[in-house]
Design a protein around this motif. Structure first.
Motif, PDB file in Angstrom:
ATOM      1  N   ASP A   1       2.516  15.134   8.751  1.00 35.80           N
ATOM      2  CA  ASP A   1       1.975  16.175   7.875  1.00 35.80           C
ATOM      3  C   ASP A   1       3.051  17.207   7.528  1.00 35.80           C
ATOM      4  O   ASP A   1       3.153  17.668   6.379  1.00 35.80           O
ATOM      5  N   PHE A   2       3.843  17.590   8.523  1.00 38.75           N
ATOM      6  CA  PHE A   2       4.937  18.530   8.282  1.00 38.75           C
ATOM      7  C   PHE A   2       5.927  17.950   7.274  1.00 38.75           C
ATOM      8  O   PHE A   2       6.355  18.633   6.328  1.00 38.75           O
ATOM      9  N   MET A   3       6.298  16.679   7.454  1.00 37.26           N
ATOM     10  CA  MET A   3       7.237  16.037   6.535  1.00 37.26           C
ATOM     11  C   MET A   3       6.671  15.980   5.115  1.00 37.26           C
ATOM     12  O   MET A   3       7.387  16.241   4.142  1.00 37.26           O
ATOM     13  N   ALA A   4       5.413  15.648   4.988  1.00 35.28           N
ATOM     14  CA  ALA A   4       4.790  15.559   3.667  1.00 35.28           C
ATOM     15  C   ALA A   4       4.746  16.924   2.989  1.00 35.28           C
ATOM     16  O   ALA A   4       4.983  17.046   1.776  1.00 35.28           O
ATOM     17  N   THR A   5       4.434  17.952   3.753  1.00 33.48           N
ATOM     18  CA  THR A   5       4.340  19.303   3.197  1.00 33.48           C
ATOM     19  C   THR A   5       5.668  19.756   2.602  1.00 33.48           C
ATOM     20  O   THR A   5       5.699  20.414   1.558  1.00 33.48           O
ATOM     21  N   TYR A   6       6.769  19.394   3.257  1.00 33.22           N
ATOM     22  CA  TYR A   6       8.081  19.900   2.845  1.00 33.22           C
ATOM     23  C   TYR A   6       8.993  18.822   2.267  1.00 33.22           C
ATOM     24  O   TYR A   6      10.206  19.026   2.165  1.00 33.22           O
TER      25      TYR A   6
ATOM     26  N   GLY B   1      12.960  11.667   6.102  1.00 31.92           N
ATOM     27  CA  GLY B   1      13.031  11.025   7.411  1.00 31.92           C
ATOM     28  C   GLY B   1      13.209  12.004   8.543  1.00 31.92           C
ATOM     29  O   GLY B   1      13.774  13.101   8.371  1.00 31.92           O
ATOM     30  N   ALA B   2      12.729  11.613   9.722  1.00 35.75           N
ATOM     31  CA  ALA B   2      12.823  12.478  10.905  1.00 35.75           C
ATOM     32  C   ALA B   2      12.944  11.615  12.154  1.00 35.75           C
ATOM     33  O   ALA B   2      12.498  10.461  12.184  1.00 35.75           O
TER      34      ALA B   2
ATOM     35  N   TYR C   1      10.475   8.522  12.011  1.00 37.88           N
ATOM     36  CA  TYR C   1       9.441   8.686  10.991  1.00 37.88           C
ATOM     37  C   TYR C   1      10.085   8.638   9.605  1.00 37.88           C
ATOM     38  O   TYR C   1      11.184   9.177   9.395  1.00 37.88           O
ATOM     39  N   GLY C   2       9.402   8.021   8.653  1.00 38.39           N
ATOM     40  CA  GLY C   2       9.849   8.055   7.272  1.00 38.39           C
ATOM     41  C   GLY C   2      11.069   7.208   7.027  1.00 38.39           C
ATOM     42  O   GLY C   2      11.310   6.202   7.704  1.00 38.39           O
ATOM     43  N   LYS C   3      11.890   7.632   6.042  1.00 40.08           N
ATOM     44  CA  LYS C   3      12.973   6.810   5.533  1.00 40.08           C
ATOM     45  C   LYS C   3      14.346   7.402   5.860  1.00 40.08           C
ATOM     46  O   LYS C   3      14.608   8.583   5.651  1.00 40.08           O
TER      47      LYS C   3
ATOM     48  N   GLY D   1      15.048   1.865   1.216  1.00 39.03           N
ATOM     49  CA  GLY D   1      13.760   1.831   1.889  1.00 39.03           C
ATOM     50  C   GLY D   1      13.845   1.658   3.390  1.00 39.03           C
ATOM     51  O   GLY D   1      12.811   1.460   4.051  1.00 39.03           O
ATOM     52  N   ASP D   2      15.054   1.741   3.957  1.00 34.59           N
ATOM     53  CA  ASP D   2      15.215   1.573   5.405  1.00 34.59           C
ATOM     54  C   ASP D   2      14.467   2.677   6.152  1.00 34.59           C
ATOM     55  O   ASP D   2      14.615   3.867   5.846  1.00 34.59           O
ATOM     56  N   ALA D   3      13.672   2.267   7.136  1.00 32.50           N
ATOM     57  CA  ALA D   3      12.925   3.228   7.943  1.00 32.50           C
ATOM     58  C   ALA D   3      13.819   3.864   8.996  1.00 32.50           C
ATOM     59  O   ALA D   3      14.766   3.234   9.495  1.00 32.50           O
ATOM     60  N   VAL D   4      13.525   5.102   9.339  1.00 31.16           N
ATOM     61  CA  VAL D   4      14.228   5.755  10.441  1.00 31.16           C
ATOM     62  C   VAL D   4      13.841   5.078  11.747  1.00 31.16           C
ATOM     63  O   VAL D   4      12.659   4.857  12.032  1.00 31.16           O
ATOM     64  N   THR D   5      14.847   4.739  12.544  1.00 27.04           N
ATOM     65  CA  THR D   5      14.622   4.207  13.884  1.00 27.04           C
ATOM     66  C   THR D   5      15.175   5.196  14.896  1.00 27.04           C
ATOM     67  O   THR D   5      15.869   6.161  14.545  1.00 27.04           O
TER      68      THR D   5
END
Length: 390
Positions: A45-50, A54-55, A71-73, A79-83
């Protein structure tokens, strides 16, 4: 059947143990981390708000890594996801590494917090600038640099010029700074945050250790705790290191995510690391007995003792007494980072590959990230697993 009989005979032998009839205990395999929906939802939710692509999050409890997740990219184009293996620029969280390195050299007897920086008895001697030095330069100590109380090179004392003349070597940069920039305030009297002071601390580390800044950090600070992935950030996208995320500026930040003067920005803001490796260093300097510390208790006390000019900042680390927290935050175009260590044994690291545009009102973003981390270390309702993923 003969092989099966021999196998059971072997089991009987090892279960009987020695002549004292000691039974060998059965060791349960490590528990797999289970997703925590509330934690994941709060981060998402924090990432979407701002608009954060990726995090990376790491959480420890009593010296154990109990939660780690991407989380995210890491890259929006691929399109690589954060690991959990992705590395992020730490920005000013690098100052905590520098502070720890300085405290380790002090612990090893190389100099003291009260050692002068410049002049014939100074740690850097007459290495930079033109003699004679003015009184404020001559009275500047290692502690003043660590605590941002040098009286020079901050926003209120002539301006932070760390990014000017980006093609200068360190020698050229500090010759220019000492010869042309003002030193208006008596050292120790005024808190004025400056990257220049921490870059000078990097030069002290190099002079007293005989190693480059990054090699001292890698070999003397991080290798003893099993951290091997920390490095200096590259300037351009082409300089991106393996497993490093891509950075995304927002608004007026957009042109500047890949123009920062790395690798010259080393000791003040140039490191990259995973959230796990950052948290491992926090746990190795937290003063708790749950994991071995690389600094003595006396050195940690000095490290976390703030100045008279600012009760909220010590020697490369923030002190939030009202919340029982040690912390630091970092911020650069395309980057926002932070960690917290609470007195209750909880620690958190959170790394982002973007930030809200600081030219507008970034306070909601800054405070929401702070509140997110504070909740993770304070909220007793989280049922953390008893696992250790360090």
């Amino acid at each position: 059947m003969k092989q099966l009989s021999l196998f059971f005979a072997f089991l009987i032998i090892i279960s009987c143990g020695g002549s004292d009839d000691t039974v060998t205990p059965i060791i349960n395999p490590p528990t797999t981390q289970l997703d925590m929906a509330t934690v994941d939802a709060n981060v998402s939710d924090f990432m979407a708000t701002y608009n954060i692509p990726g995090a990376s999050l790491a959480i420890s409890k009593n010296g154990k890594l109990v939660y780690v997740k991407g989380y995210g990219k890491a890259n929006l184009t691929s399109g690589d996801a954060v690991t959990t293996a992705h590395r992020f620029r730490l920005a000013s969280v690098s100052k905590t590494y520098t502070g720890i390195a300085i405290m380790k050299l002090i612990q090893d007897g190389q100099f003291t917090l009260e050692s002068k920086v410049f002049g014939p008895s100074g740690v850097l001697g007459n290495d930079y600038g033109t003699l004679p030095y003015n009184a404020n330069l001559q009275n500047m100590t290692v502690k003043h640099l660590l605590q941002h109380t040098s009286g020079s090179w901050g926003a209120a004392s002539g301006g932070d010029v760390i990014d000017q003349n980006p093609n200068y070597t360190y020698k050229q940069l500090f010759d220019w700074i000492l010869d042309t920039r003002p030193n208006p305030n008596t050292p120790g009297t005024t808190y004025d945050y400056t990257n220049v002071g921490y870059s000078l601390l990097g030069r002290i580390i190099e002079k007293k250790s005989g190693k480059s800044y990054i090699n001292y950090i890698k070999e003397d600070v991080l290798a003893p705790i099993g951290v091997t992935g920390t490095d200096i950030a590259g300037k351009t996208l082409a300089d991106q290191k393996p497993n490093e995320v891509t950075y995304y500026g927002q608004g007026n930040d957009s042109p500047f995510a890949y123009t920062i003067a790395f690798p010259r920005r080393d000791a003040d803001g140039g490191l990259i690391a995973t959230a796990t490796d950052l948290l491992k260093l926090v746990n190795a300097t937290d003063g708790f007995a749950t994991r071995p510390d690389i600094l003595s208790q006396a050195t940690i006390t000095s490290f976390t003792t703030p100045s008279a000019a600012n009760a909220n900042y010590a020697n490369g680390i923030g002190i939030w007494s009202a919340e029982n927290v040690w912390y630091n935050y970092g911020s650069l175009p395309g980057t926002r980072t932070g960690f917290m260590r609470h007195n209750n044994g909880m620690c958190v690291a959170l790394l982002l590959n973007s930030r809200a545009d600081p030219s507008g009102n970034e306070n909601p973003f800054v405070f929401d990230m702070q509140d997110l981390m504070l909740d993770l270390v304070k909220n007793a309702n989280y049922n953390w697993q008893n696992i250790d993923q360090f």
